[in-house]
Motif scaffolding. Structure first.
Motif, PDB file in Angstrom:
ATOM      1  N   ALA A 176       0.851  -1.283   0.325  1.00 47.31           N
ATOM      2  CA  ALA A 176       0.388  -0.398   0.463  1.00 47.31           C
ATOM      3  C   ALA A 176       0.881   1.433  -0.313  1.00 47.31           C
ATOM      4  O   ALA A 176       1.752   0.907   0.574  1.00 47.31           O
ATOM      5  N   ALA A 177       0.523   2.525  -0.533  1.00 53.48           N
ATOM      6  CA  ALA A 177       0.927   4.087  -0.213  1.00 53.48           C
ATOM      7  C   ALA A 177       1.184   4.659   0.114  1.00 53.48           C
ATOM      8  O   ALA A 177       1.590   5.448   0.871  1.00 53.48           O
ATOM      9  N   ASN A 178       0.137   3.953   1.337  1.00 54.33           N
ATOM     10  CA  ASN A 178       0.256   5.215   2.140  1.00 54.33           C
ATOM     11  C   ASN A 178       0.822   4.942   3.471  1.00 54.33           C
ATOM     12  O   ASN A 178       0.426   3.986   4.500  1.00 54.33           O
ATOM     13  N   LEU A 179       2.040   5.483   3.559  1.00 57.63           N
ATOM     14  CA  LEU A 179       2.982   5.895   4.725  1.00 57.63           C
ATOM     15  C   LEU A 179       2.732   6.752   5.284  1.00 57.63           C
ATOM     16  O   LEU A 179       3.077   7.746   5.160  1.00 57.63           O
ATOM     17  N   ASN A 180       2.969   6.226   6.937  1.00 59.17           N
ATOM     18  CA  ASN A 180       3.522   6.942   7.912  1.00 59.17           C
ATOM     19  C   ASN A 180       4.131   6.686   8.912  1.00 59.17           C
ATOM     20  O   ASN A 180       4.345   5.427   9.063  1.00 59.17           O
ATOM     21  N   VAL A 181       4.843   7.774   9.576  1.00 57.69           N
ATOM     22  CA  VAL A 181       5.180   7.294  10.991  1.00 57.69           C
ATOM     23  C   VAL A 181       4.131   6.427  11.826  1.00 57.69           C
ATOM     24  O   VAL A 181       2.839   7.539  11.891  1.00 57.69           O
ATOM     25  N   ARG A 182       4.267   5.322  12.693  1.00 54.73           N
ATOM     26  CA  ARG A 182       2.982   5.267  12.928  1.00 54.73           C
ATOM     27  C   ARG A 182       3.290   4.415  14.612  1.00 54.73           C
ATOM     28  O   ARG A 182       4.204   3.934  14.817  1.00 54.73           O
TER      29      ARG A 182
END
Length: 237
Positions: free
Chosen positions: A159-165
């Protein structure tokens, strides 16, 4: 010029970057809830939101407690009000949210992380959650990363939805593991990380705003503007 260059090189050699909390790209901390003091925090003695890890640390020091670990522990609305369930010291300060809506919190199934008075910790779905007098602390968030060993059905590899999590999971031995990615990752990658650690149930807490305080591993982030915070403390000596 040569003297200045030598000074700059010397300063670079003396400066040390923060040590990574783990070599796998995550800041990770494992808590034995039966032996360690893990609590959820929201407001100070004047019923004002603590908001940042720095404020939490300073407030706890005023009570003779040293902060060992902290991270943000769920999403929040205007005025730093927790989004969804928040239980502190057995008191329900914000009710369970079973409604539908947009955003990660409402990506069903979402869930609850809670601890009990007899030293147990659980992550469960919102639908499975039941109030009990045994529950000491609880925070609601979403989506669930893992439920009974299965990844959330909405997550996709690549998936292209990348974030610090950041998130929380429960290990087979009952210990609790908190983790925050040091780089941007997808929800699939984040859930898979908890699965590889051995968790069967894990809950997403928040995204790019996430911060972690873990000085023993050289990771110190004390800013932020949060609702619920989780902290592990020990008496100051």
């Amino acid at each position: 010029m040569l003297v200045l260059l030598a000074c700059l090189v010397g300063a670079a050699l003396l400066w040390k970057a923060p040590r990574p909390a783990s070599a796998d790209g995550y800041v990770r901390y494992t808590v034995d809830v039966r032996r360690q003091d893990l609590r959820l925090y929201w407001q100070d003695d004047r019923q004002q939101p603590l908001r940042s890890i720095a404020n939490l640390r300073n407030w706890l020091e005023g009570q003779g407690q040293r902060l060992v670990f902290a991270t943000n522990a769920g999403m929040y609305k205007a005025n730093n009000v927790p989004q969804g369930l928040f239980i502190q010291n057995g008191r329900v300060l914000n009710p369970l949210d079973t409604t539908r809506g947009a955003g990660n919190f409402y990506l069903k199934p979402n869930g609850v992380f809670y601890t009990t008075s007899d030293g147990q910790a659980q992550v469960c779905s919102t639908e499975q959650f039941r109030y009990s007098r045994r529950i000491r602390y609880a925070t609601q968030s979403g989506p669930l990363l893992l439920l009974h060993g299965r990844m959330h059905p909405a997550f996709r590899r690549g998936a292209a939805n990348l974030n610090v999590r950041n998130g929380v999971g429960v290990l087979p031995n009952g210990q609790v593991v908190f983790a925050m990615s040091r780089q941007k990752v997808s929800l699939y990658e984040f859930a898979d990380y908890f699965r590889r650690l051995g968790c069967r149930n894990a809950l997403y807490l928040d995204g790019f705003v996430s911060r972690t305080y873990l000085p023993a591993k050289g990771w110190v982030q004390t800013d932020g503007d949060f609702g619920v915070l989780v902290g592990v403390t020990e008496p100051m000596r």
